[in-house]
Write a protein that holds these residues in place. Structure first.
Motif, short mmCIF file in Angstrom:
data_model
loop_
_atom_site.label_atom_id
_atom_site.label_comp_id
_atom_site.label_asym_id
_atom_site.label_seq_id
_atom_site.Cartn_x
_atom_site.Cartn_y
_atom_site.Cartn_z
N VAL A 17 7.70 -3.69 3.19
CA VAL A 17 6.09 -3.77 2.94
C VAL A 17 6.42 -5.28 3.44
O VAL A 17 7.37 -5.42 2.78
CB VAL A 17 5.61 -2.89 1.78
CG1 VAL A 17 3.87 -3.69 1.79
CG2 VAL A 17 4.80 -1.76 1.73
N GLU A 18 5.46 -5.42 4.09
CA GLU A 18 5.43 -7.10 4.17
C GLU A 18 4.34 -7.63 4.12
O GLU A 18 2.79 -7.32 5.11
CB GLU A 18 6.14 -7.85 5.23
CG GLU A 18 6.69 -9.24 5.68
CD GLU A 18 7.25 -9.44 6.70
OE1 GLU A 18 8.21 -9.77 6.19
OE2 GLU A 18 6.73 -9.56 7.81
N GLU A 34 11.69 -2.91 -0.07
CA GLU A 34 11.48 -2.27 0.57
C GLU A 34 11.42 -0.61 -0.27
O GLU A 34 10.62 -0.74 -1.86
CB GLU A 34 13.40 -1.69 1.05
CG GLU A 34 13.83 -2.26 0.77
CD GLU A 34 15.91 -2.25 1.93
OE1 GLU A 34 16.44 -2.19 2.43
OE2 GLU A 34 16.02 -1.27 0.24
N SER A 70 5.08 3.51 9.01
CA SER A 70 5.58 2.68 9.69
C SER A 70 3.82 2.40 10.12
O SER A 70 3.45 2.98 11.32
CB SER A 70 6.64 2.70 10.78
OG SER A 70 6.70 1.02 11.18
N SER A 89 1.51 -4.99 5.18
CA SER A 89 1.40 -3.97 6.66
C SER A 89 3.07 -3.26 6.75
O SER A 89 4.03 -4.50 6.12
CB SER A 89 1.32 -4.09 7.88
OG SER A 89 1.57 -5.98 8.08
N ALA A 90 2.83 -2.53 6.92
CA ALA A 90 5.07 -1.77 6.60
C ALA A 90 5.54 -1.29 7.73
O ALA A 90 4.46 -0.97 9.10
CB ALA A 90 4.17 -0.36 5.82
N LEU A 119 10.63 1.98 4.55
CA LEU A 119 9.95 1.41 5.06
C LEU A 119 10.26 -0.13 4.62
O LEU A 119 10.40 -0.25 2.96
CB LEU A 119 8.85 1.91 5.18
CG LEU A 119 8.23 2.83 5.32
CD1 LEU A 119 6.70 3.78 4.97
CD2 LEU A 119 7.96 2.70 6.65
N ILE A 162 3.78 5.79 3.18
CA ILE A 162 3.30 5.15 3.35
C ILE A 162 3.44 5.69 4.90
O ILE A 162 4.94 5.61 4.86
CB ILE A 162 3.61 4.49 2.38
CG1 ILE A 162 2.93 3.51 2.09
CG2 ILE A 162 3.44 2.92 4.38
CD1 ILE A 162 3.20 2.91 0.70
N VAL A 168 -1.43 -1.96 4.17
CA VAL A 168 -1.19 -1.70 2.50
C VAL A 168 -2.37 -2.74 1.64
O VAL A 168 -1.73 -3.98 1.94
CB VAL A 168 0.10 -1.15 1.93
CG1 VAL A 168 0.75 -1.00 0.70
CG2 VAL A 168 1.42 0.01 2.84
#
Length: 189
Positions: A138-139, A98, A106, A126-127, A136, A104, A110
């Protein structure tokens, strides 16, 4: 002007107890001073220390259907601050965290950097909008390989850098869970 106003306020606070009851003001290097009167009429003072609240977040290991999740966050919280999920059958390790950032949005791509001790892991992430508090998430995903777990072996903290911000997560008390996570992910491949 602000310094002069602060000095005037401090002078008024020191002079106030003297005028009120003839008692001496007690000052402390560690914090503010509280003054009160005891039953006998004498003045007592107690210094209070300002302390940062203790970090109550913990590392936990959760097993799901064919997955293992290493989480860092409040106990029993739905959304952890950091999660590493391995899916041995798909040979995949996903990292999600998180973030609260105005840089950043959606849907943005990133650059995510994880480091611990001498180990570094650079990932394309990606967010997307998370489910709680409008934060957000980020994964990033990476192929499940033994060398990926080096990031959890070295150092006392996990440092996360993305979009001009840095967070550190302590590994204190997490060594056994980190080892169990690696063992579970790699044994099931």
């Amino acid at each position: 002007m602000r310094i002069a106003l602060a000095a005037l306020c401090a002078l008024a606070l020191v002079a106030l107890p003297l005028a009120a009851g003839g008692a001496k003001a007690n000052t402390s290097k560690t914090g503010t001073t509280k003054t009160g009167t005891t039953k006998t009429g004498t003045t007592k003072s107690t210094a209070s220390k300002t302390q940062a609240p203790a970090d109550t977040r913990v590392w936990s290991l959760v097993r799901g259907d064919g997955t293992y999740v290493l989480r860092f966050g409040q106990p029993r919280a739905t959304d952890p601050v950091f999660a590493a999920t391995c899916q041995p059958s798909a040979q995949l390790l996903q990292i999600a965290l998180e973030v609260n950032s105005t840089k950043i949005r959606s849907g943005d791509g990133v650059a995510l950097s994880l480091s611990s001790g001498k180990r570094h892991l650079e990932l394309a992430a990606s967010a997307f909008l998370g489910s709680s508090d409008g934060l957000l998430v980020v994964e990033a995903a990476v192929t499940l390989e033994p060398r990926v777990f080096d990031i959890f072996r070295d150092g006392d903290t996990l440092t996360i850098r993305l979009a001009g911000q840095t967070q550190t997560l302590p590994f204190a008390g997490a060594r056994a869970r980190l080892q169990d996570f690696e063992r579970a992910c790699l044994a099931s491949r």
